[in-house]
Design a protein around this motif. Structure first.
Motif, short mmCIF file in Angstrom:
data_model
loop_
_atom_site.label_atom_id
_atom_site.label_comp_id
_atom_site.label_asym_id
_atom_site.label_seq_id
_atom_site.Cartn_x
_atom_site.Cartn_y
_atom_site.Cartn_z
N GLN A 142 0.70 4.93 -5.04
CA GLN A 142 -0.59 5.35 -5.59
C GLN A 142 -0.75 4.86 -7.02
OE1 GLN A 142 -3.16 6.94 -4.04
NE2 GLN A 142 -1.95 6.52 -2.22
N LYS A 143 0.37 4.41 -7.63
CA LYS A 143 0.33 3.99 -9.02
C LYS A 143 1.32 2.84 -9.21
CE LYS A 143 2.56 6.38 -12.17
NZ LYS A 143 3.02 7.30 -13.19
N MET A 190 -3.67 3.04 -11.43
CA MET A 190 -3.78 4.00 -10.32
C MET A 190 -4.58 3.36 -9.18
SD MET A 190 -2.12 6.63 -11.38
CE MET A 190 -2.55 7.83 -10.16
N ARG A 191 -4.24 3.71 -7.97
CA ARG A 191 -4.93 3.17 -6.81
C ARG A 191 -6.04 4.13 -6.39
NH1 ARG A 191 -2.49 3.39 -1.11
NH2 ARG A 191 -4.38 3.03 0.01
N HIS A 192 -7.25 3.62 -6.35
CA HIS A 192 -8.36 4.40 -5.81
C HIS A 192 -9.51 3.47 -5.45
CE1 HIS A 192 -9.51 4.47 -10.19
NE2 HIS A 192 -10.69 4.25 -9.67
N LYS A 211 -6.15 -2.19 -2.94
CA LYS A 211 -4.96 -2.42 -2.15
C LYS A 211 -3.89 -3.04 -3.06
CE LYS A 211 -7.03 -1.54 1.79
NZ LYS A 211 -6.86 -0.27 2.43
N ASP A 249 0.80 -1.22 0.00
CA ASP A 249 0.00 0.00 0.00
C ASP A 249 0.83 1.28 0.00
OD1 ASP A 249 -2.72 -1.20 2.00
OD2 ASP A 249 -2.63 -0.91 -0.14
#
Length: 173
Positions: free
Chosen positions: A41-42, A134-136, A140, A38
């Protein structure tokens, strides 16, 4: 196995099985360059990425993302006894990546599963162009980086799986 997956234990099993496979089957020595949970963000995917989904209590995606030089070295070792025509090479490289992820992930799941519920794996899907994820929306990431003289490989666990389609694109909710 309970309904809870120990992601670190799974990533450790994948890393150990990957290192063993590359050494024993391909003659390529690898070292672990890092583990991340974690922290990004990418995710930047590399030249060739083999992904599969795990269903059951896992519900996540696994991605093995190879530098071009490493998948080329793995392909050369994996197919050393085969005569592959140049016009079939690209498909054969992709099949090699799929075979590698199938073998390693299957063995790593066996290592951590014990007598728990069965975990189904999808056939691998190969992405041949570099892209980013991308993380959103609660996604996780857990990743391991392995390096070899020929290049590097990233192992990514991405979940929960229902957030993504087979090309690691977010599914609109």
């Amino acid at each position: 196995m309970t309904e809870y997956l120990d992601v670190k234990a799974f990533l450790d099993a994948l890393t150990a099985r990957t290192k063993a496979f590359f050494q024993e089957e391909l003659g390529l020595e690898t070292t672990t360059a890092g583990l991340h949970f974690d922290e990004v963000q990418k995710l930047d995917l590399r030249h060739l990425t083999a992904i599969l989904s795990a269903t059951g209590q896992l519900k996540l995606y696994l991605a093995y993302s190879f530098d071009a030089s490493l998948i080329d070295a793995a392909f050369a070792a994996y197919t050393a006894d085969l005569d592959i025509a140049e016009d079939e090479r690209e498909d054969a490289v992709q099949e090699t990546a799929g075979d590698i992820i199938n073998i390693i992930v299957g063995n790593a799941l066996a290592d951590i599963a014990g007598n728990g519920a069965a975990i189904a794996l999808s056939p691998p899907i190969i992405l041949t162009e570099a892209k980013s994820v991308m993380r959103h929306r609660g996604a996780k990431f857990a990743s391991a980086e392995l390096t070899a003289a020929a290049g590097s490989l990233a192992i990514h666990l991405i979940g929960p799986g229902e957030l993504f389609d087979d090309a690691l694109e977010y599914v609109e909710g």
